[in-house]
Design an enzyme around this catalytic site. Structure first.
Site, PDB file in Angstrom:
ATOM      1  N   GLU A   1     -94.181 -35.459   8.650  1.00 60.97           N
ATOM      2  CA  GLU A   1     -93.568 -36.141   7.492  1.00 60.97           C
ATOM      3  C   GLU A   1     -94.817 -37.024   7.697  1.00 60.97           C
ATOM      4  O   GLU A   1     -95.593 -37.402   8.320  1.00 60.97           O
ATOM      5  CB  GLU A   1     -92.578 -36.708   8.044  1.00 60.97           C
ATOM      6  CG  GLU A   1     -91.521 -35.954   8.539  1.00 60.97           C
ATOM      7  CD  GLU A   1     -89.850 -36.156   9.174  1.00 60.97           C
ATOM      8  OE1 GLU A   1     -89.154 -36.059   8.802  1.00 60.97           O
ATOM      9  OE2 GLU A   1     -90.581 -36.895  10.335  1.00 60.97           O
TER      10      GLU A   1
ATOM     11  N   HIS B   1     -96.857 -38.067  10.720  1.00 65.05           N
ATOM     12  CA  HIS B   1     -96.264 -37.077  12.768  1.00 65.05           C
ATOM     13  C   HIS B   1     -95.209 -36.334  12.242  1.00 65.05           C
ATOM     14  O   HIS B   1     -95.002 -35.989  11.552  1.00 65.05           O
ATOM     15  CB  HIS B   1     -95.439 -38.621  13.376  1.00 65.05           C
ATOM     16  CG  HIS B   1     -94.152 -39.002  12.200  1.00 65.05           C
ATOM     17  ND1 HIS B   1     -93.827 -39.764  11.248  1.00 65.05           N
ATOM     18  CD2 HIS B   1     -92.892 -38.092  12.798  1.00 65.05           C
ATOM     19  CE1 HIS B   1     -92.709 -39.153  10.318  1.00 65.05           C
ATOM     20  NE2 HIS B   1     -92.149 -38.846  11.689  1.00 65.05           N
TER      21      HIS B   1
ATOM     22  N   HIS C   1     -93.770 -41.150  16.291  1.00 68.32           N
ATOM     23  CA  HIS C   1     -93.153 -41.355  14.508  1.00 68.32           C
ATOM     24  C   HIS C   1     -93.630 -42.493  14.211  1.00 68.32           C
ATOM     25  O   HIS C   1     -93.685 -42.413  12.626  1.00 68.32           O
ATOM     26  CB  HIS C   1     -91.581 -41.724  14.234  1.00 68.32           C
ATOM     27  CG  HIS C   1     -91.586 -39.918  15.471  1.00 68.32           C
ATOM     28  ND1 HIS C   1     -90.327 -38.700  14.954  1.00 68.32           N
ATOM     29  CD2 HIS C   1     -89.852 -40.343  15.914  1.00 68.32           C
ATOM     30  CE1 HIS C   1     -90.286 -38.194  15.406  1.00 68.32           C
ATOM     31  NE2 HIS C   1     -89.626 -39.338  16.518  1.00 68.32           N
TER      32      HIS C   1
ATOM     33  N   PHE D   1     -90.774 -47.281  10.249  1.00 64.12           N
ATOM     34  CA  PHE D   1     -89.243 -46.924  10.372  1.00 64.12           C
ATOM     35  C   PHE D   1     -88.630 -48.610  10.466  1.00 64.12           C
ATOM     36  O   PHE D   1     -89.010 -48.925  12.198  1.00 64.12           O
ATOM     37  CB  PHE D   1     -88.836 -46.233  11.254  1.00 64.12           C
ATOM     38  CG  PHE D   1     -87.541 -45.357  10.610  1.00 64.12           C
ATOM     39  CD1 PHE D   1     -86.485 -45.642  10.570  1.00 64.12           C
ATOM     40  CD2 PHE D   1     -87.863 -43.862   9.507  1.00 64.12           C
ATOM     41  CE1 PHE D   1     -85.044 -44.876  10.116  1.00 64.12           C
ATOM     42  CE2 PHE D   1     -86.560 -43.156   8.913  1.00 64.12           C
ATOM     43  CZ  PHE D   1     -85.283 -44.095   9.041  1.00 64.12           C
TER      44      PHE D   1
ATOM     45  N   HIS E   1     -86.118 -34.183  19.095  1.00 62.39           N
ATOM     46  CA  HIS E   1     -85.850 -35.218  18.174  1.00 62.39           C
ATOM     47  C   HIS E   1     -84.563 -35.652  17.656  1.00 62.39           C
ATOM     48  O   HIS E   1     -83.859 -36.743  17.447  1.00 62.39           O
ATOM     49  CB  HIS E   1     -86.923 -35.651  16.992  1.00 62.39           C
ATOM     50  CG  HIS E   1     -86.312 -36.599  16.080  1.00 62.39           C
ATOM     51  ND1 HIS E   1     -86.491 -37.672  16.651  1.00 62.39           N
ATOM     52  CD2 HIS E   1     -86.617 -37.092  14.568  1.00 62.39           C
ATOM     53  CE1 HIS E   1     -86.783 -38.871  16.051  1.00 62.39           C
ATOM     54  NE2 HIS E   1     -86.050 -37.918  14.627  1.00 62.39           N
TER      55      HIS E   1
ATOM     56  N   HIS F   1     -83.192 -32.334   8.051  1.00 68.47           N
ATOM     57  CA  HIS F   1     -83.662 -31.878   9.865  1.00 68.47           C
ATOM     58  C   HIS F   1     -82.712 -30.727  10.362  1.00 68.47           C
ATOM     59  O   HIS F   1     -83.546 -29.636  11.347  1.00 68.47           O
ATOM     60  CB  HIS F   1     -83.216 -32.532  10.508  1.00 68.47           C
ATOM     61  CG  HIS F   1     -83.800 -34.121  10.732  1.00 68.47           C
ATOM     62  ND1 HIS F   1     -84.458 -35.096   9.521  1.00 68.47           N
ATOM     63  CD2 HIS F   1     -85.262 -34.725  11.157  1.00 68.47           C
ATOM     64  CE1 HIS F   1     -85.771 -35.778   9.848  1.00 68.47           C
ATOM     65  NE2 HIS F   1     -86.043 -35.380  10.695  1.00 68.47           N
TER      66      HIS F   1
ATOM     67  N   ASP G   1     -92.240 -33.883  14.002  1.00 66.31           N
ATOM     68  CA  ASP G   1     -91.175 -34.338  14.698  1.00 66.31           C
ATOM     69  C   ASP G   1     -90.916 -32.862  15.838  1.00 66.31           C
ATOM     70  O   ASP G   1     -90.849 -32.350  14.934  1.00 66.31           O
ATOM     71  CB  ASP G   1     -89.785 -33.936  13.771  1.00 66.31           C
ATOM     72  CG  ASP G   1     -89.052 -35.552  13.133  1.00 66.31           C
ATOM     73  OD1 ASP G   1     -90.404 -36.496  13.282  1.00 66.31           O
ATOM     74  OD2 ASP G   1     -88.891 -35.270  11.745  1.00 66.31           O
TER      75      ASP G   1
END
EC number: 3.5.1.9
Length: 217
Positions: free
Chosen positions: A173, A54, A50, A20, A60, A161, A56
């Site tokens: 994810e 992974h 992440h 990311f 988070h 989310h 969450d």
């Protein structure tokens, strides 16, 4: 392929994998070699929690939410349904109503995003926050996606989310589903017990379920 074989649906952890933007990239290196220690090689890793495939944790996106070590393991082990929604760039309740999800606890969405662990996508399919209420009504507790996030990478409000969180649906994810057929599977995607963490990388794998068995728990 033996129909009882496990299928790896996680991204390989490599030093050239995408991450990311702005987050900590993955790196593995040897801290000490066998020549240095006289007995063993010893490696080390640095990475965001992440990284790659992974989970969450609610912490988070909610500072008062549960951390990864506080989540039940049963969320990440058990029957799951892979659903192919790659025919659309907007995944809505109407999209999901085309599939029988009644009583399904874990749903994994194969989207139109190509599985390429070395490239971070500039754009991802849109996952409508409105799906949360519908998934909850069907009995879903875990949603998995083959995208870096259930929200757009540049989202600040993280509407999907938070909508999933409101309905107590947990998030998995960055799955790799391009090589997987739609259908019913057993899923294992256990997070690490990292105390106080907002997430964890996982090694996710699925195994086809005999269609004569029920996909209900």
């Amino acid at each position: 392929m033996n129909n009882k074989s496990w299928i790896d649906i996680s991204q390989p952890l490599t030093n050239d994998m995408a991450h990311f933007p702005g987050d900590t990239p993955f790196n593995y290196s040897l801290t000490y070699t066998k020549e240095q220690t006289g007995s063993v090689n010893i490696g080390q890793i640095t990475a965001s929690v992440h990284t790659g495939t992974h989970v969450d944790a609610p912490f988070h996106y909610d500072s008062d939410g549960k951390t990864i070590d506080q989540l039940g393991l049963d969320l990440y082990v058990g029957p799951a349904k892979v659903v192919d929604v790659s025919n659309t760039e907007r995944i809505t309740t109407d999209t999901l109503k085309e599939f029988d999800l009644d009583g399904i606890t874990r749903v994994l969405l194969r989207t139109s995003l190509p599985n390429n662990a070395k490239v971070f996508p500039e754009k991802t399919p849109y996952l409508d926050p409105g799906i949360a209420a519908y998934l909850y009504e069907q009995g879903v507790r875990l949603i998995g996606v083959d995208m870096p996030s259930v929200d757009a990478p540049d989202s600040k409000d993280l509407a999907t989310h938070h909508a999933l969180y409101e309905y107590n649906i947990f998030i998995l994810e960055n799955l790799m589903l391009d090589h997987v057929k739609s259908g019913n599977y057993e899923l294992i995607a256990l997070p690490l017990a990292i105390e106080g963490s907002d997430g964890s990388p996982v090694r996710a794998a699925i195994r086809p379920i005999d269609e004569r068995r029920t996909d209900h728990e």
